[in-house]
Design an enzyme around this catalytic site. Structure first.
Site, PDB file in Angstrom:
ATOM      1  N   ASP A  73      -1.268  -0.948  -3.794  1.00 19.20           N
ATOM      2  CA  ASP A  73      -2.609  -0.789  -3.244  1.00 19.20           C
ATOM      3  C   ASP A  73      -2.874   0.603  -2.675  1.00 19.20           C
ATOM      4  O   ASP A  73      -1.976   1.239  -2.116  1.00 19.20           O
ATOM      5  CB  ASP A  73      -2.802  -1.833  -2.130  1.00 19.20           C
ATOM      6  N   GLU A  82     -12.165   2.326  -6.339  1.00 16.09           N
ATOM      7  CA  GLU A  82     -13.143   2.155  -5.262  1.00 16.09           C
ATOM      8  C   GLU A  82     -14.298   3.125  -5.429  1.00 16.09           C
ATOM      9  O   GLU A  82     -14.099   4.310  -5.714  1.00 16.09           O
ATOM     10  CB  GLU A  82     -12.473   2.380  -3.901  1.00 16.09           C
ATOM     11  N   HIS A 102     -11.973  -1.388   6.821  1.00 18.11           N
ATOM     12  CA  HIS A 102     -10.553  -1.607   7.051  1.00 18.11           C
ATOM     13  C   HIS A 102     -10.237  -1.587   8.553  1.00 18.11           C
ATOM     14  O   HIS A 102     -10.966  -1.008   9.349  1.00 18.11           O
ATOM     15  CB  HIS A 102      -9.711  -0.510   6.388  1.00 18.11           C
ATOM     16  N   ASN A 155      -9.402  -8.729  -0.122  1.00 21.21           N
ATOM     17  CA  ASN A 155      -8.222  -8.104   0.479  1.00 21.21           C
ATOM     18  C   ASN A 155      -8.132  -8.384   1.974  1.00 21.21           C
ATOM     19  O   ASN A 155      -9.103  -8.190   2.709  1.00 21.21           O
ATOM     20  CB  ASN A 155      -8.264  -6.590   0.273  1.00 21.21           C
ATOM     21  N   SER A 202       0.824  -1.210   0.000  1.00 15.73           N
ATOM     22  CA  SER A 202       0.000   0.000   0.000  1.00 15.73           C
ATOM     23  C   SER A 202       0.858   1.260   0.000  1.00 15.73           C
ATOM     24  O   SER A 202       2.060   1.223   0.308  1.00 15.73           O
ATOM     25  CB  SER A 202      -0.911   0.019   1.230  1.00 15.73           C
ATOM     26  N   THR A 244      -5.105  -6.540   8.047  1.00 16.63           N
ATOM     27  CA  THR A 244      -5.034  -6.434   9.503  1.00 16.63           C
ATOM     28  C   THR A 244      -4.896  -7.800  10.174  1.00 16.63           C
ATOM     29  O   THR A 244      -4.219  -7.928  11.196  1.00 16.63           O
ATOM     30  CB  THR A 244      -6.275  -5.696  10.039  1.00 16.63           C
TER      31      THR A 244
END
Length: 288
Positions: free
Chosen positions: A87, A139, A186, A236, A53, A239
């Site tokens: 990402d 997105e 997220h 995806n 990311s 975490t």
């Protein structure tokens, strides 16, 4: 083996019609993350996407080349089919830097902009990617919990992606895949998210490109299985790996307060992430 392209992995998954049509994408922060993803993919016998990311690039001093080269080297040394994905890119400079670093795909994130500005910026990113053979994900909707943001409640205003707007957005931008907001968030550390499966079905029927589920660490296994069966393709996970990593490190250091060799706690952390990767791959692959 050589890197494969994200587009190939996603297309192959999308073509399956047996409820096993998902491909997992895992976030890389450290070398141990990359090694664990490759090892987990080999253990599960499944392909995977290694994604870096923009926040991970910032963690590495804003320099993409080193972390990209290390991640690509790990992927190439693996026996599993693996691709490299950049990402949540908001910076046009970082988008351009993806070319030549082994990335076959980029998630260009203009979701913080107004709808009109999002469309314009994303269409430009798609045109740039298409000229270089780079697959572009975008997105639409609001998937909360990004860095510096709290997780969003399932019914917060503007959270869900509207199918009609999704059709218009895909047509206007030409994106190769669309991340949609259907109830995940997220940065969730507990797996309690409830997805809107009716909306997933409506989105799948409405748009012609593969759908992407962000924030899957907070989604229970059965919810993931149902989402994949309903049409979600790229799943995806980030975490959950960090939770496994940190839990293992904390346990090792608490058990031996005199440990100073990082290998003593990074090895169990890497193994914990490997197990997490393999478990998610089996779920996303439709295994019970």
């Amino acid at each position: 083996m050589p890197l494969v392209s994200t587009g190939e992995l996603v297309s192959a998954a999308a073509e399956r019609r047996d409820g096993r049509g998902g491909v997992a994408a895992f976030n890389v922060i450290t070398l141990e993350h990359a090694e664990a993803i490759a090892a987990g993919a080999e253990r599960a016998g499944r392909p995977a996407i290694l994604q870096i990311s923009e926040n991970a690039v910032k963690f590495h001093g804003g320099r993409l080349t080193a972390v990209a080269a290390a991640t690509a080297a790990v992927a190439r040394a693996s026996h599993a089919p693996l691709s490299l994905h950049l990402d949540h890119v908001e910076s046009a400079e970082l988008l351009r830097a993806a070319d030549g670093e082994g990335f076959s795909s980029v998630m260009f994130d203009a979701s913080k902009l107004s709808y009109e500005a999002n469309v314009e910026a994303t269409a430009e990113a798609v045109a740039w990617g298409r000229a270089r053979g780079i697959w572009i994900e975008a997105e639409l909707g609001k998937v909360g919990g990004k860095d510096g943001e709290p997780p969003l409640g399932a019914h917060a205003p503007g959270v869900r992606t509207d199918p009609a707007e999704a059709v218009a957005y895909v047509d206007a931008t030409g994106v190769d895949a669309l991340a949609v907001a259907v109830g995940s968030s997220h940065a969730m550390t507990d797996r309690t998210a409830a997805l809107d499966h009716e909306l997933i079905g409506a989105l799948r029927r409405a748009v012609t490109v593969p759908l992407v589920l962000h924030g899957s660490s907070g989604v229970p296994d059965e919810e993931i299985r149902r989402a994949v069966a309903a049409g979600m393709v790229k799943i995806n996970v980030g975490t959950a790996l960090n939770t496994a990593f940190t839990t293992a490190v904390r346990a090792r250091l608490e058990s031996d307060t005199k440990t100073v060799d990082p290998r003593k706690y990074l090895a169990p952390a890497r193994e914990a992430m490997t197990g997490t990767v393999a478990a998610f791959l089996r779920v996303i692959g439709g295994e019970s």
